[in-house]
Write an enzyme that holds these catalytic residues in place. Sequence first.
Site, short mmCIF file in Angstrom:
data_model
loop_
_atom_site.label_atom_id
_atom_site.label_comp_id
_atom_site.label_asym_id
_atom_site.label_seq_id
_atom_site.Cartn_x
_atom_site.Cartn_y
_atom_site.Cartn_z
N ASP A 100 27.00 -59.79 -43.29
CA ASP A 100 27.42 -59.67 -41.88
C ASP A 100 28.44 -60.75 -41.53
OD1 ASP A 100 25.54 -57.67 -41.60
OD2 ASP A 100 24.01 -59.01 -40.76
N1 URA Z 1 20.62 -58.88 -44.22
C1 URA Z 1 21.17 -59.12 -43.00
O1 URA Z 1 20.53 -58.95 -41.98
N2 URA Z 1 22.44 -59.54 -42.98
C2 URA Z 1 23.20 -59.77 -44.06
O2 URA Z 1 24.34 -60.17 -43.95
C3 URA Z 1 22.60 -59.53 -45.33
C4 URA Z 1 21.31 -59.08 -45.37
#
Ligand code: URA
Length: 232
Positions: A100
């Site tokens: 993310d």
């Molecule tokens: N899980 C999440 O919530 N975000 C990420 O970036 C990777 C795994």
Amino acid sequence: MRLNKYLADCGVGSRRACDKLIEDGCVTINGKVATLGCTVEKDDHVAVNGKRATIQRKITYIMFHKPKGCVTTVKDEHGRKTVMDFIDLKTRLYPIGRLDYDTEGLLLMTNDGDMANKLTHPSNEVPKTYVARISGALTLAEKAQLENGVVVDGKKTAPAKVAILEKDEHHTRVEITITEGRNRQIKKMFECVGKEVEFLKRVAIAEIRLGGLQRGKYRFLSEREIDYLKNL
Ligand code: URA
């Protein structure tokens, strides 16, 4: 060779990303719009959005320490910073999987379509390990719930490993290993037990560890690491 594999080997994107380009009608073979399932023969002229795509012979693998505040795509339609802005290599690479915008940590990048496919395909259950700081104290019952599986987007998550690293009255630092890669999975899993993820960092993909690599920097994988991933 199948068109999506050909495009991935050209460094255009993962096979799934290439399928999307084909579906969207962005890919031509010898001037004709290609469809999913097309194959490429020697001497075919393949183009993506009018630009010729050719196989790059030099297969490259790097690990990158993604900082917060950039997206894990080759191009962002909203003009945000992408992970590509940190990579100054001539060879076109693309990220294997996603983190993310506000997540940091280990991101592998390559132009090896088979490797990208193998590491991201759900059936291969490649473990990914994260360190998360969450709000409040995680009880042993909640830890067990996360390990056994919680219902995220209507589907139970696969068994996970959870270790509590540190805690005080307000926060808990947890190491969590999952074998799936669903959208925002870690945050959603903690939401299921009433906890907010305040900080999230991926520290390992299978046995490949981020180690001391600085934020925003990348390094080439060693021969040993490449062999390990090939034999995974
Ligand atoms: N899980 C999440 O919530 N975000 C990420 O970036 C990777 C795994």
